[in-house]
Design an enzyme around this catalytic site. Structure first.
Site, PDB file in Angstrom:
ATOM      1  N   ARG A  47       0.874  -1.173   0.000  1.00  0.00           N
ATOM      2  CA  ARG A  47       0.000   0.000   0.000  1.00  0.00           C
ATOM      3  C   ARG A  47       0.914   1.226   0.000  1.00  0.00           C
ATOM      4  O   ARG A  47       1.970   1.217   0.650  1.00  0.00           O
ATOM      5  CB  ARG A  47      -0.896   0.038   1.251  1.00  0.00           C
ATOM      6  N   GLU A  89      -4.195   7.797  -4.826  1.00  0.00           N
ATOM      7  CA  GLU A  89      -4.482   7.057  -6.062  1.00  0.00           C
ATOM      8  C   GLU A  89      -5.797   7.529  -6.669  1.00  0.00           C
ATOM      9  O   GLU A  89      -6.786   7.584  -5.946  1.00  0.00           O
ATOM     10  CB  GLU A  89      -4.557   5.555  -5.760  1.00  0.00           C
ATOM     11  N   HIS A 120      -1.851   0.369  -9.596  1.00  0.00           N
ATOM     12  CA  HIS A 120      -2.462  -0.558  -8.625  1.00  0.00           C
ATOM     13  C   HIS A 120      -3.134  -1.743  -9.334  1.00  0.00           C
ATOM     14  O   HIS A 120      -4.345  -1.936  -9.240  1.00  0.00           O
ATOM     15  CB  HIS A 120      -3.476   0.181  -7.731  1.00  0.00           C
TER      16      HIS A 120
HETATM   17  P1  NAP Z   1      -0.479 -11.656   4.818  1.00  0.00           P
HETATM   18  O1  NAP Z   1      -0.452 -13.055   4.338  1.00  0.00           O
HETATM   19  O2  NAP Z   1      -1.299 -11.304   6.004  1.00  0.00           O
HETATM   20  O3  NAP Z   1       1.033 -11.193   5.061  1.00  0.00           O
HETATM   21  C1  NAP Z   1       1.356  -9.980   5.639  1.00  0.00           C
HETATM   22  C2  NAP Z   1       2.767 -10.064   6.168  1.00  0.00           C
HETATM   23  O4  NAP Z   1       3.132  -8.780   6.664  1.00  0.00           O
HETATM   24  C3  NAP Z   1       2.936 -11.064   7.312  1.00  0.00           C
HETATM   25  O5  NAP Z   1       4.057 -11.838   7.046  1.00  0.00           O
HETATM   26  C4  NAP Z   1       3.146 -10.170   8.522  1.00  0.00           C
HETATM   27  O6  NAP Z   1       4.022 -10.712   9.472  1.00  0.00           O
HETATM   28  C5  NAP Z   1       3.831  -8.963   7.879  1.00  0.00           C
HETATM   29  N1  NAP Z   1       3.756  -7.784   8.729  1.00  0.00           N
HETATM   30  C6  NAP Z   1       2.703  -7.311   9.440  1.00  0.00           C
HETATM   31  N2  NAP Z   1       3.068  -6.206  10.125  1.00  0.00           N
HETATM   32  C7  NAP Z   1       4.363  -5.983   9.843  1.00  0.00           C
HETATM   33  C8  NAP Z   1       5.306  -4.990  10.252  1.00  0.00           C
HETATM   34  N3  NAP Z   1       4.971  -4.017  11.113  1.00  0.00           N
HETATM   35  N4  NAP Z   1       6.573  -5.058   9.763  1.00  0.00           N
HETATM   36  C9  NAP Z   1       6.928  -6.057   8.924  1.00  0.00           C
HETATM   37  N5  NAP Z   1       6.089  -7.019   8.497  1.00  0.00           N
HETATM   38  C10 NAP Z   1       4.815  -6.987   8.952  1.00  0.00           C
HETATM   39  O7  NAP Z   1      -0.966 -10.660   3.659  1.00  0.00           O
HETATM   40  P2  NAP Z   1      -0.928 -10.883   2.077  1.00  0.00           P
HETATM   41  O8  NAP Z   1      -2.137 -11.613   1.657  1.00  0.00           O
HETATM   42  O9  NAP Z   1       0.408 -11.409   1.693  1.00  0.00           O
HETATM   43  O10 NAP Z   1      -1.107  -9.374   1.584  1.00  0.00           O
HETATM   44  C11 NAP Z   1      -0.199  -8.356   1.971  1.00  0.00           C
HETATM   45  C12 NAP Z   1      -0.693  -6.999   1.530  1.00  0.00           C
HETATM   46  O11 NAP Z   1      -0.484  -6.845   0.143  1.00  0.00           O
HETATM   47  C13 NAP Z   1      -2.198  -6.741   1.690  1.00  0.00           C
HETATM   48  O12 NAP Z   1      -2.528  -6.357   3.008  1.00  0.00           O
HETATM   49  C14 NAP Z   1      -2.469  -5.647   0.678  1.00  0.00           C
HETATM   50  O13 NAP Z   1      -2.363  -4.390   1.302  1.00  0.00           O
HETATM   51  C15 NAP Z   1      -1.343  -5.827  -0.342  1.00  0.00           C
HETATM   52  N6  NAP Z   1      -1.851  -6.222  -1.662  1.00  0.00           N
HETATM   53  C16 NAP Z   1      -1.697  -5.377  -2.719  1.00  0.00           C
HETATM   54  C17 NAP Z   1      -2.140  -5.738  -3.974  1.00  0.00           C
HETATM   55  C18 NAP Z   1      -1.985  -4.847  -5.158  1.00  0.00           C
HETATM   56  O14 NAP Z   1      -2.841  -4.825  -6.013  1.00  0.00           O
HETATM   57  N7  NAP Z   1      -0.900  -4.110  -5.267  1.00  0.00           N
HETATM   58  C19 NAP Z   1      -2.783  -6.977  -4.164  1.00  0.00           C
HETATM   59  C20 NAP Z   1      -2.938  -7.810  -3.070  1.00  0.00           C
HETATM   60  C21 NAP Z   1      -2.469  -7.428  -1.809  1.00  0.00           C
HETATM   61  P3  NAP Z   1       3.491 -11.313  10.879  1.00  0.00           P
HETATM   62  O15 NAP Z   1       2.896 -12.620  10.533  1.00  0.00           O
HETATM   63  O16 NAP Z   1       4.720 -11.372  11.720  1.00  0.00           O
HETATM   64  O17 NAP Z   1       2.485 -10.310  11.387  1.00  0.00           O
END
Ligand code: NAP
Length: 331
Positions: free
Chosen positions: A236, A265, A284
């Site tokens: 994000r 955005e 995005h």
């Molecule tokens: P996820 O499986 O929940 O993974 C998130 C990761 O972030 C976890 O490993 C978590 O670690 C880590 N994290 C949380 N807080 C943190 C911090 N303060 N410092 C460092 N690491 C931290 O989520 P996901 O499904 O992979 O998705 C991640 C994000 O990608 C979404 O929330 C969304 O915002 C973004 N996204 C963007 C697009 C796009 O179109 N560009 C598409 C899809 C998703 P812990 O387990 O230790 O908490």
């Protein structure tokens, strides 16, 4: 019959699922609905299907007196006031898992594009600047043996690790909770944030936007990166301090960046990042494949229907809501 308001045209397959279970109203048009339209629609709706462009704040939620579920067609849910929804006993759901490959593909595409200067090269050819082969033309960076630092080795972060392995990269990662099992399965080593910043040749961000991750990468962190490093952000926009990033790119504190997400955005026409050659920009589109967007919409529809049928939806963001549902007066 229950009513569901869908804030954008989503996959027909998903609308069919909704229509078999509710009266469905879909916002038409190429742009997101205005807040007033959402408020009007939500007044007599039990279901609200949202996109990440919809800011579902307390005002909207409080107009939805009959709302049972807010179903986001996204894995991130920073656009929803989850706390207010929870207090109001409303389920909030997302669409995790079905977009990991598409988003990791895009992140890796951006990594390659910035490393090999693809937008610059494309424009070079199109604008007739290619006068002859040149051994020093548009030199980029190898990937082999370079270190990729993944911040957030979650679902998407793990997928990018698998892709990086095939490109013979070394992988380190940082997140608050170390995950030894994941480390083993994707071949990544844990590092502190400081260590990751100073050791990585490429850094890819895969964290949710929260109060802790806002400005996770600011001036101090950019200064700790290698001068030859690249930053890739598909998480994000606000996770990176955009102004600090611009300065770092202009002053050569890092070599390049590739961004799919931004503070604002769409970005404004005078955003200075638009003028920089060492930045690759996409609007995005992390999950933007036909198959993935269909899967996401279908999952969001299934979440909605479960909730409307008084069942706990599978991809519940706010399990605490179950307590509020049992005892609406609990805080
Ligand atoms: P996820 O499986 O929940 O993974 C998130 C990761 O972030 C976890 O490993 C978590 O670690 C880590 N994290 C949380 N807080 C943190 C911090 N303060 N410092 C460092 N690491 C931290 O989520 P996901 O499904 O992979 O998705 C991640 C994000 O990608 C979404 O929330 C969304 O915002 C973004 N996204 C963007 C697009 C796009 O179109 N560009 C598409 C899809 C998703 P812990 O387990 O230790 O908490």
């Amino acid at each position: 019959m229950k009513k569901v308001f869908v804030t954008r045209q989503i996959a027909e397959e998903a609308l069919q699922i909704l229509m078999q279970n509710a009266k469905v109203t879909v916002h038409s048009g190429d742009l997101p609905p205005e807040k007033n339209e959402i408020i009007e629609q939500v007044k007599d709706a039990q279901g609200l299907v949202t996109l990440l462009t919809d800011q579902i704040d307390a005002e909207i939620i409080n107009h939805g007196k009959q709302l049972i579920v807010i179903s986001n067609v996204a894995v991130g849910y920073d656009n929803i006031d989850v706390e207010t929804a929870t207090r109001r006993g409303i389920y909030v759901t997302n669409t995790p898992g079905v977009l990991d490959d598409a988003t990791a593909d895009l992140a890796f595409t951006l990594l390659l594009a910035v490393a090999r200067r693809i937008p610059e090269a494309d424009s070079f050819v199109r604008t007739g600047q290619w006068k002859g082969w040149d051994p020093n033309l548009l030199l980029g960076s190898d990937l082999k043996d370079k270190t990729l630092g993944i911040i957030g080795l979650g679902r998407i972060g793990s997928e990018i690790a698998k892709r990086a392995k095939c490109f013979k990269m070394k992988i380190i990662y940082y997140q608050p909770q170390r995950d030894p099992e994941k480390e083993k399965s994707v071949g990544a080593k844990y590092a502190s944030l400081k260590e990751l910043l100073s050791k990585s040749d490429f850094i890819s961000l895969h964290v949710p936007l929260t109060s802790e991750t806002k400005d996770l990468i600011g001036k101090k962190e950019l200064n700790q990166m290698k001068k030859t490093a690249y930053l890739i952000n598909t998480s994000r926009g606000p996770v990176v301090d955009e102004q600090a990033l611009y300065q770092a790119l202009v002053e050569g504190k890092i070599r390049g960046a590739a961004l799919d997400v931004f503070d604002q955005e769409p970005i404004s026409a005078d955003n200075p990042l638009l003028k920089l050659k060492n930045v690759v920009l996409t609007p995005h589109i992390g999950s933007a494949t036909l198959e993935t967007r269909t899967r996401m919409a279908v999952l969001a529809a299934q979440n909605t229907v479960k909730a409307l049928n008084n069942e706990t939806p599978p991809h519940l963001i706010n399990p605490k809501v179950l307590e509020y549902k049992k005892n609406p007066n609990s805080k």
